[in-house]
Design an enzyme around this catalytic site. Sequence first.
Site, mmCIF file in Angstrom:
data_model
loop_
_atom_site.group_PDB
_atom_site.id
_atom_site.type_symbol
_atom_site.label_atom_id
_atom_site.label_comp_id
_atom_site.label_asym_id
_atom_site.label_seq_id
_atom_site.Cartn_x
_atom_site.Cartn_y
_atom_site.Cartn_z
ATOM 1 C CB SER A 1 10.948 9.296 -0.451
ATOM 2 O OG SER A 1 9.842 8.954 0.366
ATOM 3 N N GLY A 2 9.737 6.443 -1.078
ATOM 4 C CA GLY A 2 8.590 5.719 -1.624
ATOM 5 C C GLY A 2 7.274 6.409 -1.323
ATOM 6 C CG HIS A 3 6.265 7.449 2.023
ATOM 7 N ND1 HIS A 3 5.163 6.773 2.493
ATOM 8 C CD2 HIS A 3 7.336 6.782 2.508
ATOM 9 C CE1 HIS A 3 5.543 5.748 3.236
ATOM 10 N NE2 HIS A 3 6.867 5.741 3.258
ATOM 11 C CG HIS B 1 2.791 -1.619 1.277
ATOM 12 N ND1 HIS B 1 1.860 -0.757 1.832
ATOM 13 C CD2 HIS B 1 3.972 -1.335 1.907
ATOM 14 C CE1 HIS B 1 2.448 0.008 2.727
ATOM 15 N NE2 HIS B 1 3.720 -0.325 2.807
ATOM 16 N N GLY C 1 15.400 -3.963 25.939
ATOM 17 C CA GLY C 1 15.100 -5.382 25.784
ATOM 18 C C GLY C 1 13.920 -5.693 24.898
ATOM 19 C CG HIS D 1 -0.155 5.614 6.410
ATOM 20 N ND1 HIS D 1 -0.202 4.977 5.192
ATOM 21 C CD2 HIS D 1 -0.977 4.916 7.226
ATOM 22 C CE1 HIS D 1 -1.026 3.956 5.265
ATOM 23 N NE2 HIS D 1 -1.499 3.900 6.492
ATOM 24 C CG ASP E 1 1.783 7.955 2.504
ATOM 25 O OD1 ASP E 1 2.133 8.306 3.643
ATOM 26 O OD2 ASP E 1 2.579 7.514 1.645
ATOM 27 C CG HIS F 1 16.854 6.332 -0.233
ATOM 28 N ND1 HIS F 1 16.310 5.072 -0.324
ATOM 29 C CD2 HIS F 1 15.979 7.070 0.496
ATOM 30 C CE1 HIS F 1 15.165 5.040 0.353
ATOM 31 N NE2 HIS F 1 14.943 6.242 0.847
ATOM 32 C CG ASP G 1 13.089 -8.714 20.780
ATOM 33 O OD1 ASP G 1 14.225 -8.247 20.926
ATOM 34 O OD2 ASP G 1 12.713 -9.766 21.331
#
Length: 553
Positions: free
Chosen positions: A364-366, A71, A46, A388, A193, A362, A48
């Site tokens: 990755s952005g890392h 960002h 339940g 991160h 990161d 796809h 969110d």
Amino acid sequence: MNNNSVKIIPLGGLGEIGKNITAIEYKDEIIVIDCGVSFPDEEMYGVDLVIPDITYLIEREDKVKGLFLTHGHEDHIGAIPYILKQLNMPIYGTKLTLGLVESKLKEHNILDSSTLNSVNPGDIVQLDKIGIEFIRATHSIADSCSLAIFTPVGTIVHTGDFKIDYTPIDGLVMDLNRFSTLGDEGVLLLLADSTNVEREGHSISEKVIGETLNRIFSGAKGRIIVATFASNIHRMQQIANASIKENRKIAFSGRSMENVSKVAMDLGYLHIPEESVIDIDDINNYPNENITIITTGSQGEPMAGLSRIAHGSHKKIEIYKDDLFIISASPIPGNDKIISRVINQLFRKGVEVIYEDLEEIHVSGHAYREELKLIHTLVKPKYFMPVHGEYRHLKHHSDLAIKLGMDPENVFTLETGQVLEISEDKAVTSENVHTGVLYVDGIGVGDVGNIVLRDRRYLANDGMVTIVLAIDRNTYEIVAGPDVITRGFIYARESEDLIKDIKDISRTAVEKYLDDKVLEWQVLKSSVKKSVEYHLYSKTKRRPSVFPIIMEV
């Protein structure tokens, strides 16, 4: 530690995915970096959203000078509306990041009471004792920045989420020259990161995806439905470019996809000719071979667009046999099974599905290991603290820093709540502060805690049994019931003997006290509950939640 020290306080996002938030404190000034959410796991019935507990900041409200955003991804800005209601503070970020934040604040009706300050890469926000510089970075969302925080003790560099992409879609490359200059001037601490530290080599450029999409689109016979992250505007741009090249109209499906695309187009970050965009309601007015739909649900979320389409429950999109589905995302850890179910369902419907295992659709952005090595080499920090990622990522990043020549005593692998305190001559982990999470359920924030979640787990695992009976207070007799209602425990029509047992045990438990003229409701309920629970476990080895309801007439 002496009084002239700077504290780095991770309030979320260390050793876990999501809800990134870090505070940096020097004397009477605190700045906050990012303020993200994480999404509930399957045990959080339940719930969110999961947001960070900012009790530490609330207790020092007079010191908090601003929220600085790297960002616009959800795990960095998603908690802002909930946090601002507890602690209002000025927000600083680039144009697109603030555009996405503004959209959230409007939904929560708090935009008018919020202070948004737009900055550009290269700008410095100067407080009394701390200065914050925004440095252009590349990531899977436009307008991403790293931060340089200037304190009287020394300079702190926070990379934010980043990758080093030499051919980004918008042509705005990461400002590596600024990192080098800061390194030459002397950096006290690097926060970097760690998400992809386990991946060897160098991440692939986003432009590679464009080449793959052009090839796939040129051979498609019917509609193309692409599921991707709503915030990945560069990916959206490349999908749009491939669509326009093949004379396709573009429709956005899913609330977040529609919101983000509108903000990005309004602010000039997503360039699609007006005549190429159509409303999702109009897709049937065009031939299938002239339609591209960009939808949410790339993680297999049951209520998002892709899953609804796959299971035939989408109100506006039904599957045709010549449809081509592209899932342009990789699974967030833990989502693999959910996505597999959606892919299998699409194949059952007889359509073609292209996903990461089949094509380069796809990236990755890392940053991968070689990119992380470059940042370490340029910045040359005295101290290092990975951020991160899950704890294993932090550990591997710390090991990488040591292999690059850093003194192990200057590398700190911390967890959420552990404070790193640095003075001019040393750094120590000085204390643990109160941290934690708050669960968002509907409009409630924090009213669902561990006990409520425990109860929901019990209900989900073993179901419930409700026993209703009425008592005459004057005669000390049961005048109605017991009636038994079960949910998620047994099928009552096929378990008449067990239902009869529950009624008999409940009646006996109550009458025992009524014979002694006892009418304490708590005593009667407790007696019924314990007796029934014991019997049900002995018969079924299950522990449903038992709810006695006793009324007086």
